[in-house]
Design an enzyme around this catalytic site. Structure first.
Site, PDB file in Angstrom:
ATOM      1  N   ASP A  36       1.079  -1.271  -0.091  1.00 53.40           N
ATOM      2  CA  ASP A  36      -0.205  -0.297  -0.073  1.00 53.40           C
ATOM      3  C   ASP A  36       0.832   1.520  -0.337  1.00 53.40           C
ATOM      4  O   ASP A  36       1.650   1.634   1.143  1.00 53.40           O
ATOM      5  CB  ASP A  36      -1.153  -0.436   2.010  1.00 53.40           C
ATOM      6  CG  ASP A  36      -2.192  -0.960   1.551  1.00 53.40           C
ATOM      7  OD1 ASP A  36      -2.572  -1.613   2.051  1.00 53.40           O
ATOM      8  OD2 ASP A  36      -2.703  -0.895   0.128  1.00 53.40           O
ATOM      9  N   MET A  38       0.837   5.353  -0.061  1.00 56.70           N
ATOM     10  CA  MET A  38      -0.101   6.329   0.494  1.00 56.70           C
ATOM     11  C   MET A  38       0.852   7.618   0.441  1.00 56.70           C
ATOM     12  O   MET A  38       1.914   7.369   0.556  1.00 56.70           O
ATOM     13  CB  MET A  38      -0.644   6.310   1.183  1.00 56.70           C
ATOM     14  CG  MET A  38      -1.197   5.026   1.542  1.00 56.70           C
ATOM     15  SD  MET A  38      -2.121   4.709   3.194  1.00 56.70           S
ATOM     16  CE  MET A  38      -2.776   2.714   2.495  1.00 56.70           C
ATOM     17  N   GLY A 143      -6.546   4.462   2.726  1.00 58.79           N
ATOM     18  CA  GLY A 143      -6.190   5.100   3.747  1.00 58.79           C
ATOM     19  C   GLY A 143      -5.594   5.095   5.180  1.00 58.79           C
ATOM     20  O   GLY A 143      -4.240   4.405   5.541  1.00 58.79           O
ATOM     21  N   PHE A 144      -6.256   3.797   5.365  1.00 63.32           N
ATOM     22  CA  PHE A 144      -5.983   2.944   6.646  1.00 63.32           C
ATOM     23  C   PHE A 144      -6.086   1.913   6.736  1.00 63.32           C
ATOM     24  O   PHE A 144      -7.243   0.891   6.358  1.00 63.32           O
ATOM     25  CB  PHE A 144      -5.719   3.395   8.173  1.00 63.32           C
ATOM     26  CG  PHE A 144      -6.051   5.093   8.489  1.00 63.32           C
ATOM     27  CD1 PHE A 144      -6.939   6.019   7.350  1.00 63.32           C
ATOM     28  CD2 PHE A 144      -4.857   5.939   8.720  1.00 63.32           C
ATOM     29  CE1 PHE A 144      -6.781   7.393   7.319  1.00 63.32           C
ATOM     30  CE2 PHE A 144      -4.328   6.792   8.446  1.00 63.32           C
ATOM     31  CZ  PHE A 144      -4.910   8.051   8.731  1.00 63.32           C
ATOM     32  N   GLY A 145      -5.118   1.504   7.962  1.00 65.25           N
ATOM     33  CA  GLY A 145      -5.728  -0.582   7.625  1.00 65.25           C
ATOM     34  C   GLY A 145      -6.386  -0.688   8.916  1.00 65.25           C
ATOM     35  O   GLY A 145      -6.775   0.046   9.213  1.00 65.25           O
ATOM     36  N   GLY A 146      -7.002  -2.322   9.251  1.00 68.15           N
ATOM     37  CA  GLY A 146      -7.963  -1.584  10.544  1.00 68.15           C
ATOM     38  C   GLY A 146      -9.370  -1.413  10.545  1.00 68.15           C
ATOM     39  O   GLY A 146     -10.221  -0.966  11.948  1.00 68.15           O
ATOM     40  N   GLY A 178     -10.792  -4.486   5.222  1.00 70.33           N
ATOM     41  CA  GLY A 178     -11.623  -5.280   6.580  1.00 70.33           C
ATOM     42  C   GLY A 178     -12.306  -6.308   6.058  1.00 70.33           C
ATOM     43  O   GLY A 178     -13.082  -7.035   6.669  1.00 70.33           O
TER      44      GLY A 178
HETATM   45  C1  DX5 Z   1      -6.357   0.894   2.891  1.00 75.77           C
HETATM   46  C2  DX5 Z   1      -5.467  -0.377   2.070  1.00 75.77           C
HETATM   47  C3  DX5 Z   1      -5.977  -1.391   2.405  1.00 75.77           C
HETATM   48  C4  DX5 Z   1      -6.088  -1.567   4.092  1.00 75.77           C
HETATM   49  C5  DX5 Z   1      -5.917  -3.242   3.914  1.00 75.77           C
HETATM   50  O1  DX5 Z   1      -6.050   2.108   2.283  1.00 75.77           O
HETATM   51  O2  DX5 Z   1      -5.641  -0.226   1.118  1.00 75.77           O
HETATM   52  O3  DX5 Z   1      -4.942  -2.196   1.433  1.00 75.77           O
HETATM   53  O4  DX5 Z   1      -4.516  -2.008   4.542  1.00 75.77           O
HETATM   54  O5  DX5 Z   1      -5.650  -3.191   5.915  1.00 75.77           O
HETATM   55  P1  DX5 Z   1      -6.920  -4.247   6.552  1.00 75.77           P
HETATM   56  O6  DX5 Z   1      -6.713  -5.458   6.505  1.00 75.77           O
HETATM   57  O7  DX5 Z   1      -6.243  -4.253   7.831  1.00 75.77           O
HETATM   58  O8  DX5 Z   1      -7.915  -3.321   6.603  1.00 75.77           O
HETATM   59 ZN    ZN Z   2      -4.585  -1.552  -0.357  1.00 79.13          ZN
END
Ligand code: DX5
Ligand code: ZN
Length: 219
Positions: A36, A38, A143-146, A178
Site C-alpha cells: 500500500d 500512500m 488510507g488505513f488498515g483495521g 476489512g
Molecule cells: C487501505 C489499504 C488496504 C488495507 C487493508 O487503504 O488499501 O490494503 O491496508 O488492511 P485491513 O485488512 O487491515 O483492512
Molecule cells: Zn490496498
C-alpha cells in the site's frame, strides 16, 4: 473448486523489519504481496515509496501487488515499475487520462490494476475494461488498515462478476479492506478472486500468519 488467492497487505506489518515480514508471508502461503503506497495527499496517510520497494524486492519472488494511493499518479508509474512492482494498481481519480496511464503501465510490461473506491462506480473504468488485468474493489475508504468492511460493496462485486462472465473478460477481482474470517466467504461468493488482508493476517490467532492465511483460503 475456485482457488482463493491471498494478497496480505504489508500496511499492517512491522515497518521496522519489512523484509523479514515479507519472508514470513511467503512462508505462510501468501500468493501475492499487497504493497500500500500512500502519499498523504490522495489519502490522509503516508507510507513507502520506490526506494523501499526496490530494497524489498530481493526478499521474495512473490508478485508485488502495488496499490498506488497517490495523486497525480501518471508521472510516478515508471518509478514503481523500475522498483519491482508486478501489478500496478491506480485510482481513476488520480490520473487525467486513465487510458494513457493504463498504456504506460503496459509499456513497462506490468499488469494493470484499477481501483474503485466505495463511492466510485464501475462506469469510470468500463471503457478500458479489456485492458485491465485486475479490478481492486475497495471495501473501505482508502488510507488505513483495521477499518470495518463496507457490505454495500458486495453488490458492486456481483455486478463486476457479471460483466466479467458476460464479456468473457479475464480480469481478476480483488477486494481490499476489512476482510476477516466472518465476511470473506460472502466476498468470495460475490465473485472475488483475490482477497487483500492486513489486520486479519497479521493480528488474528496471536499473529500466526500461516494459520490466518490458511483459514482465509479455507473459506
Ligand atoms: C487501505 C489499504 C488496504 C488495507 C487493508 O487503504 O488499501 O490494503 O491496508 O488492511 P485491513 O485488512 O487491515 O483492512
Ligand atoms: Zn490496498
Amino acid at each position: 473448486m475456485k482457488k482463493i488467492l491471498i494478497s496480505p497487505s504489508i500496511l499492517s506489518a512491522d515497518f521496522s523489519q519489512l523484509g523479514i515480514e515479507i519472508k514470513k508471508l511467503e512462508q505462510g502461503g501468501a500468493d501475492l504481496i499487497h504493497v500500500d503506497v500512500m502519499d498523504g495527499h490522495f489519502v490522509p496517510n503516508l507510507t513507502i515509496g520506490p526506494p523501499v520497494i526496490k530494497n524489498l524486492r530481493k526478499y521474495t519472488k512473490l508478485p508485488f501487488d502495488v496499490h498506488l494511493m497517490i495523486s497525480p499518479v501518471h508521472k510516478y508509474i515508471e518509478d514503481y515499475a523500475e522498483a519491482g512492482a508486478d501489478i500496478i494498481t491506480i485510482h481513476p481519480e488520480a490520473t487525467d487520462n486513465l487510458k494513457e496511464s493504463i498504456n504506460l503501465i503496459k509499456k513497462f510490461g506490468k499488469k494493470v490494476g484499477v481501483s474503485l473506491n466505495p463511492k466510485t462506480e464501475i462506469k469510470t473504468l468500463i471503457d478500458e475494461i479489456e485492458n485491465i488485468n485486475l479490478v481492486l474493489v475497495m471495501s473501505v475508504n482508502p488510507g488505513f488498515g483495521g477499518q470495518k468492511f463496507m457490505p454495500e460493496v458486495l453488490d458492486k462485486i456481483k455486478e463486476l462478476k457479471k460483466i466479467k462472465d458476460n464479456g468473457k473478460y479475464n480480469f481478476d477481482i480483488e477486494v481490499d479492506g476489512g476482510i476477516n474470517f466472518s465476511n470473506s466467504k460472502k466476498v468470495l461468493e460475490a465473485g472475488a478472486d483475490i482477497l487483500v488482508s492486513g489486520t486479519t493476517v497479521f493480528k488474528e490467532n496471536d499473529g500466526n500468519i500461516k494459520t490466518n492465511i490458511e483459514k482465509l483460503k479455507s473459506m
